[in-house]
Design a protein around this motif. Structure first.
Motif, mmCIF file in Angstrom:
data_model
loop_
_atom_site.group_PDB
_atom_site.id
_atom_site.type_symbol
_atom_site.label_atom_id
_atom_site.label_comp_id
_atom_site.label_asym_id
_atom_site.label_seq_id
_atom_site.Cartn_x
_atom_site.Cartn_y
_atom_site.Cartn_z
ATOM 1 N N LYS A 1 94.192 20.476 35.222
ATOM 2 C CA LYS A 1 92.786 20.376 34.838
ATOM 3 C C LYS A 1 92.130 19.143 35.454
ATOM 4 C CE LYS A 1 93.215 22.832 30.426
ATOM 5 N NZ LYS A 1 93.067 22.725 28.946
ATOM 6 N N ASN B 1 98.344 24.600 34.540
ATOM 7 C CA ASN B 1 98.382 23.467 33.628
ATOM 8 C C ASN B 1 99.514 23.636 32.613
ATOM 9 O OD1 ASN B 1 96.982 20.936 33.131
ATOM 10 N ND2 ASN B 1 96.539 21.774 31.102
ATOM 11 N N LYS C 1 91.698 27.586 40.844
ATOM 12 C CA LYS C 1 92.888 28.267 40.310
ATOM 13 C C LYS C 1 93.354 29.422 41.195
ATOM 14 C CE LYS C 1 91.875 27.145 35.479
ATOM 15 N NZ LYS C 1 91.699 27.674 34.098
#
Length: 377
Positions: free
Chosen positions: A149, A187, A181
């Motif tokens: 993130k 994450n 992404k």
């Protein structure tokens, strides 16, 4: 920065006495894992110790144990906390674990060492996510999972006993996080696991697939996580393999409840076989902790394949078979993320597992021990 801590009687953690369905001495045999009888493994349960959340060590809350290792020459245990320098600077602990053929008796914390960045300073808050730790020939290996993130890539580093930075391994292409992404780590699903092979090579494992390699595990499908094999001397990756993470083993009670499954730890058996640990969770049900044996022999080196989900090349993943399900044998496992082989005080070969309590009052730091009666070496 090295923080010495002499453990007083108030810091002695004795064997808890939960109502266990599993009796000490219960044996578990897998005579021919992967249809290979030379890889036979046998374990016998030795016991459990739990440390309550909120335990303070030298003024800092103890917890977040995500990696555990043992150095056979020095008989030293170390464990790493996954605290992102929020409760205190990122750190690892020396532990005194009392275990022998009669059982797992106690766990004490004997020392805290602060991990230092490349400038010799403690890590600032949320700039690191320690996850795995192992002894190596030139120091202590440890990983940071990174922070997708925040755009922080994962890393594998060597530190000295005093926490000082020694060197960093080269991150292969495709692992750094991307803002959209489309590629790189997920994450909280990155460099979770670490093993040192008998020949000195180092294996780092992802907990789940890179974005370009496919989805994370669901209730109906698994995830294709990569294992990176590094040359310990050069710090360069020499191969990558596909580890098939299992589907999520249980659904949550509520349809919108949280559940997941990933692979947070690996442990070398010899130059091609490893133990892996998979940790599943279903909200309002609890954890599913399973041990597997895998074999790298015959697995495809996918280091030159940019995307596992789009390639047309034939890929052979590592071979994998289940060895143990902790819940199925009568234990109530917490969030187990760490494991190591070790020697007991009487010379007994042992396998020790440890959990990450997430600094959550409803969890504990759990240690589980098994005598290793037989295993490939």
């Amino acid at each position: 920065m090295l923080n010495r801590l002499l453990v007083s009687a108030s810091f002695a953690f004795l064997l808890s006495a939960p109502a266990l369905a599993l009796e000490t001495g219960t044996r578990f045999d897998t005579p021919c894992p992967l249809s290979d009888c030379s890889a036979s493994i046998s374990l016998s349960f030795l016991g459990e110790v739990t440390l309550p959340t909120g335990t303070m060590i030298d003024g800092v809350e103890f917890g977040g144990i995500s990696g555990l290792d043992y150095d056979f020459p020095s008989r030293r245990f170390i464990a790493i906390s996954d605290d992102r320098s929020q409760k205190a600077p990122a750190r690892f602990y020396d532990l005194d674990i009392q275990v022998d053929a009669k059982g797992l008796h106690s766990v004490n914390v004997s020392q805290t060492t602060t991990l230092l960045d490349t400038n010799g300073k403690p890590f600032a808050e949320k700039t690191v996510d320690p996850e795995a730790i192992r002894f190596s020939q030139d120091g202590i290996l440890w990983t940071s999972e990174g922070d997708a993130k925040a755009g922080l890539p994962p890393f594998l580093r060597v530190t000295g006993d005093d926490g000082q930075f020694v060197r960093e391994f080269v991150l292969p292409e495709g692992f750094a996080p991307s803002a959209d992404k489309t590629s790189g780590i997920r994450n909280n699903n990155a460099f979770e696991s670490l093993a040192v092979m008998k020949d000195g090579d180092i294996i780092v494992g992802l907990e789940a697939a890179l974005y370009q390699d496919g989805p994370a595990s669901t209730l109906t499908n698994g995830s294709l996580a990569r294992l990176i094999r590094f040359d310990a001397t050069s710090g360069l990756a020499k191969a990558q393999y596909v580890y098939p993470v299992s589907p999520i083993p249980q659904a949550p009670v509520k349809a919108d409840g949280w559940n997941d499954n990933g692979m947070p730890e690996i442990l070398a058996l010899d130059n091609h076989r490893l133990l892996t640990l998979e940790r599943g969770y279903a909200q309002d049900i609890g954890n599913t902790i399973r041990l597997f044996m895998i074999d790298l022999d015959g697995a495809t080196d996918v280091s030159k394949i940019g995307s596992l989900s789009t390639t047309e090349e034939r890929i052979v993943p590592v071979r994998k078979t289940q060895i143990l399900d902790l819940g199925a044998i009568g234990l109530t496992p917490d969030n187990v993320e760490a494991m190591t082989f070790a020697k007991g005080q009487d010379g007994t070969d042992v396998l020790i597992l440890a959990s990450d309590n997430n600094f959550n009052a409803e969890q504990t730091t759990q240690f589980l021990a098994f005598e290793v009666l037989k295993r490939p070496r």
